[in-house]
Motif scaffolding. Sequence first.
Motif, PDB file in Angstrom:
ATOM      1  N   MET A   1       0.899  -1.133   0.063  1.00  0.00           N
ATOM      2  CA  MET A   1      -0.003   0.246  -0.021  1.00  0.00           C
ATOM      3  C   MET A   1       0.905   1.330  -0.142  1.00  0.00           C
ATOM      4  O   MET A   1       1.648   1.418   0.812  1.00  0.00           O
ATOM      5  N   ARG A   2       0.622   2.179  -0.939  1.00  0.00           N
ATOM      6  CA  ARG A   2       1.489   3.247  -0.880  1.00  0.00           C
ATOM      7  C   ARG A   2       1.170   4.394   0.137  1.00  0.00           C
ATOM      8  O   ARG A   2      -0.030   4.497   0.468  1.00  0.00           O
ATOM      9  N   ARG A   3       1.753   5.172   0.417  1.00  0.00           N
ATOM     10  CA  ARG A   3       1.803   6.090   1.647  1.00  0.00           C
ATOM     11  C   ARG A   3       1.171   7.530   0.757  1.00  0.00           C
ATOM     12  O   ARG A   3       1.645   7.969  -0.074  1.00  0.00           O
ATOM     13  N   LYS A   4       0.218   7.858   1.379  1.00  0.00           N
ATOM     14  CA  LYS A   4      -0.642   9.388   1.026  1.00  0.00           C
ATOM     15  C   LYS A   4       0.454  10.535   1.438  1.00  0.00           C
ATOM     16  O   LYS A   4       0.972  10.722   2.382  1.00  0.00           O
ATOM     17  N   LYS A   5       0.532  11.202   0.527  1.00  0.00           N
ATOM     18  CA  LYS A   5       1.129  12.641   0.653  1.00  0.00           C
ATOM     19  C   LYS A   5       0.349  13.628   1.047  1.00  0.00           C
ATOM     20  O   LYS A   5      -0.896  13.812   0.871  1.00  0.00           O
ATOM     21  N   GLU A   6       0.843  14.498   2.146  1.00  0.00           N
ATOM     22  CA  GLU A   6       0.314  15.614   2.679  1.00  0.00           C
ATOM     23  C   GLU A   6       0.061  16.778   1.412  1.00  0.00           C
ATOM     24  O   GLU A   6       0.999  16.690   0.588  1.00  0.00           O
ATOM     25  N   VAL A   7      -0.764  17.402   1.594  1.00  0.00           N
ATOM     26  CA  VAL A   7      -1.129  18.379   0.420  1.00  0.00           C
ATOM     27  C   VAL A   7      -0.171  19.461   0.541  1.00  0.00           C
ATOM     28  O   VAL A   7       0.135  20.002   1.877  1.00  0.00           O
ATOM     29  N   GLN A   8       0.783  20.007  -0.224  1.00  0.00           N
ATOM     30  CA  GLN A   8       1.715  21.110  -0.135  1.00  0.00           C
ATOM     31  C   GLN A   8       1.160  22.403   0.267  1.00  0.00           C
ATOM     32  O   GLN A   8      -0.012  22.541  -0.206  1.00  0.00           O
TER      33      GLN A   8
ATOM     34  N   LYS B   1     -12.627  14.645   1.260  1.00  0.00           N
ATOM     35  CA  LYS B   1     -12.731  13.262   0.380  1.00  0.00           C
ATOM     36  C   LYS B   1     -12.929  13.421  -1.190  1.00  0.00           C
ATOM     37  O   LYS B   1     -12.243  12.640  -1.704  1.00  0.00           O
ATOM     38  N   ARG B   2     -13.464  14.383  -1.739  1.00  0.00           N
ATOM     39  CA  ARG B   2     -13.405  14.694  -3.008  1.00  0.00           C
ATOM     40  C   ARG B   2     -11.977  14.998  -3.380  1.00  0.00           C
ATOM     41  O   ARG B   2     -11.633  14.506  -4.384  1.00  0.00           O
ATOM     42  N   ILE B   3     -11.137  15.703  -2.649  1.00  0.00           N
ATOM     43  CA  ILE B   3      -9.657  16.077  -3.100  1.00  0.00           C
ATOM     44  C   ILE B   3      -8.905  14.719  -3.161  1.00  0.00           C
ATOM     45  O   ILE B   3      -8.256  14.369  -4.078  1.00  0.00           O
ATOM     46  N   GLU B   4      -9.185  14.020  -2.132  1.00  0.00           N
ATOM     47  CA  GLU B   4      -8.536  12.715  -1.846  1.00  0.00           C
ATOM     48  C   GLU B   4      -8.757  11.745  -3.110  1.00  0.00           C
ATOM     49  O   GLU B   4      -7.812  11.191  -3.592  1.00  0.00           O
TER      50      GLU B   4
ATOM     51  N   ASP C   1      -6.403   8.892  -3.944  1.00  0.00           N
ATOM     52  CA  ASP C   1      -5.859   8.592  -2.893  1.00  0.00           C
ATOM     53  C   ASP C   1      -4.512   8.830  -2.691  1.00  0.00           C
ATOM     54  O   ASP C   1      -3.632   8.137  -1.580  1.00  0.00           O
ATOM     55  N   ALA C   2      -3.788   9.376  -3.530  1.00  0.00           N
ATOM     56  CA  ALA C   2      -2.462   9.816  -3.256  1.00  0.00           C
ATOM     57  C   ALA C   2      -2.246  11.103  -2.102  1.00  0.00           C
ATOM     58  O   ALA C   2      -1.159  11.089  -1.653  1.00  0.00           O
ATOM     59  N   LEU C   3      -3.329  11.799  -1.956  1.00  0.00           N
ATOM     60  CA  LEU C   3      -3.231  12.767  -1.111  1.00  0.00           C
ATOM     61  C   LEU C   3      -3.886  12.535   0.220  1.00  0.00           C
ATOM     62  O   LEU C   3      -5.042  11.986   0.099  1.00  0.00           O
ATOM     63  N   SER C   4      -3.687  13.498   1.030  1.00  0.00           N
ATOM     64  CA  SER C   4      -4.358  13.110   2.495  1.00  0.00           C
ATOM     65  C   SER C   4      -4.511  14.428   2.905  1.00  0.00           C
ATOM     66  O   SER C   4      -3.854  15.425   3.132  1.00  0.00           O
ATOM     67  N   VAL C   5      -5.917  15.148   3.109  1.00  0.00           N
ATOM     68  CA  VAL C   5      -6.222  16.300   3.333  1.00  0.00           C
ATOM     69  C   VAL C   5      -6.505  16.355   5.020  1.00  0.00           C
ATOM     70  O   VAL C   5      -7.057  15.662   5.644  1.00  0.00           O
ATOM     71  N   ASN C   6      -5.488  17.335   5.649  1.00  0.00           N
ATOM     72  CA  ASN C   6      -5.725  17.257   7.061  1.00  0.00           C
ATOM     73  C   ASN C   6      -6.733  18.200   7.713  1.00  0.00           C
ATOM     74  O   ASN C   6      -6.714  19.349   7.118  1.00  0.00           O
ATOM     75  N   GLN C   7      -7.566  17.516   8.402  1.00  0.00           N
ATOM     76  CA  GLN C   7      -8.648  18.387   8.942  1.00  0.00           C
ATOM     77  C   GLN C   7      -8.226  19.661   9.428  1.00  0.00           C
ATOM     78  O   GLN C   7      -8.894  20.835   9.473  1.00  0.00           O
TER      79      GLN C   7
END
Length: 115
Positions: A1-8, A33-36, A41-47
């Motif tokens: 499973m690949r690791r999600k990247k934080e949005v820059q 969820k839409r951005i991810e 699912d390469a990006l993770s959006v931090n709440q």
Amino acid sequence: MRRKKEVQQGTLALMVLKTLAVLGPQHGYGLAKRIEQISEDALSVNQGTLYPLLLRLENEGAIASDWGPSANNRRARFYRLTAAGRRQLQAETRSWQETTALIARFFDMTAEDSL
């Protein structure tokens, strides 16, 4: 499973504005969820990053919000793009296109280019 990247930093606002422009009003969780989803699912959006950004965009007039029921009938704040937000999206899109074109020149550079 690949690791999600934080949005820059600096890119999340553009992603939020574009998502609202294309999909219409969304609540915060739906935006994340839409951005991810769009990133496959390469990006993770931090709440903890998203909600302060939404507040800032609203204070700047780029988005507006209203309360309404979510899909599971819970009360949620829905964000929508304003006219000022559409202008900001156009300006930021132009800026990103110019930046990526500039960076692409460096990736395309060869030793012969320096002669």
